[in-house]
Design an enzyme around this catalytic site. Structure first.
Site, PDB file in Angstrom:
ATOM      1  N   GLY A  47       0.760  -1.250   0.000  1.00 38.18           N
ATOM      2  CA  GLY A  47       0.000   0.000   0.000  1.00 38.18           C
ATOM      3  C   GLY A  47       0.787   1.294   0.000  1.00 38.18           C
ATOM      4  N   TRP A  49       2.338   2.968  -2.443  1.00 35.83           N
ATOM      5  CA  TRP A  49       1.961   3.894  -3.528  1.00 35.83           C
ATOM      6  C   TRP A  49       0.597   4.521  -3.243  1.00 35.83           C
ATOM      7  CZ3 TRP A  49       3.228   2.988  -9.365  1.00 35.83           C
ATOM      8  CH2 TRP A  49       4.608   2.869  -9.534  1.00 35.83           C
ATOM      9  N   ASP A 108       2.279  -0.813 -10.198  1.00 30.74           N
ATOM     10  CA  ASP A 108       3.565  -1.326  -9.717  1.00 30.74           C
ATOM     11  C   ASP A 108       3.481  -2.851  -9.671  1.00 30.74           C
ATOM     12  OD1 ASP A 108       6.172  -0.967  -8.767  1.00 30.74           O
ATOM     13  OD2 ASP A 108       5.559  -0.836  -6.675  1.00 30.74           O
ATOM     14  N   LYS A 148       5.377  -0.187 -13.973  1.00 35.06           N
ATOM     15  CA  LYS A 148       6.680  -0.834 -13.806  1.00 35.06           C
ATOM     16  C   LYS A 148       6.930  -1.756 -14.995  1.00 35.06           C
ATOM     17  CE  LYS A 148       7.366  -3.451  -9.984  1.00 35.06           C
ATOM     18  NZ  LYS A 148       8.346  -3.110  -8.965  1.00 35.06           N
TER      19      LYS A 148
END
Ligand SMILES: C[S@@+](CC[C@H](N)C(=O)[O-])C[C@H]1O[C@@H](n2cnc3c(N)ncnc32)[C@H](O)[C@@H]1O
Length: 204
Positions: A47, A49, A108, A148
């Site tokens: 969590g 981000w 991500d 990513k």
């Protein structure tokens, strides 16, 4: 593993992961977030981000944190958790029905690293492609995208595809990303839309 600078910083700042600093650094470089935005965060667990995004969009904004793994509820009231695989076919319609179009989609998402680089790279690319598809289905015109990726043979094709949808496409490796890791972030700025979506009222 030896605790590094960002790991220690994350613990002392109340962030759930050292990855928080990667998002802060990406935002510092590209100035993406604004107060009041609606943001979707894919592969959000644990969590970090989502916490950073939550503070950047403020109480008038919203963050939808999605992961197939459990996410511990947040104290930040503008984060909603959805426990789902991003490959779920109904995800886009579910999100659109609930939130309409969004300002930013950040991902991500990454596989559990197997050590077989070509396998890991290939799974990472499929997750990034899925994130890009969701972005094209949900972003407002001018919206932004972060994902990513691992540097490897399929990176250039992914960038070419991204540039079909965004005015600007960039690659960036934030300082908090370990130097020896192949990880890199792709940033799409100013979503153009597709011909079809440009004609839809929902995108305007
Ligand atoms: C590096 S972690 C994300 C860290 C997070 N950004 C943070 O700041 O705390 C990658 C996440 O991607 C998630 N993930 C991988 N494949 C997924 C999928 N198909 N659907 C949903 N989540 C996925 C994993 O469960 C994992 O939690």
């Amino acid at each position: 593993m030896k605790e590094d600078f960002y790991y220690t910083q994350a613990r002392s700042s109340g962030y759930r992961s050292r990855a928080s600093f990667k998002l802060q650094q990406i935002n510092k470089k590209f100035s993406l977030f604004r107060k009041g935005q609606i943001i979707i965060d894919l592969g959000a667990s644990p969590g970090g981000w989502s916490q950073v995004a939550s503070h950047l969009v403020g109480s008038g904004g919203k963050v939808i944190a999605i992961d197939k793994s459990y996410i511990t509820p947040f104290k930040e009231s503008n984060i909603e958790i959805i426990n789902k695989d991003i490959l779920n076919r109904n995800l886009s319609s579910l999100l659109y029905a609930k939130h309409g179009v969004i300002d930013g989609l950040i991902s991500d998402c990454s596989p559990n690293i197997s050590g077989d680089f070509s396998r890991d790279h290939s799974i990472q690319i499929s997750l990034a492609k899925r994130a890009l598809l969701l972005a094209t289905e949900l972003l407002k015109i001018d919206g932004f995208f972060i994902s990513k990726l691992f540097q490897g043979s399929e990176l250039q094709t992914f960038m070419d595809d991204l540039k079909q949808h965004f005015e600007i496409g960039k690659l960036y490796k934030p300082a908090a990303s370990r130097k020896k890791s192949a990880e890199i972030y792709v940033v799409g700025l100013k979503y153009i839309g597709t011909l079809e979506s440009n004609t839809k009222e929902k995108k305007e």
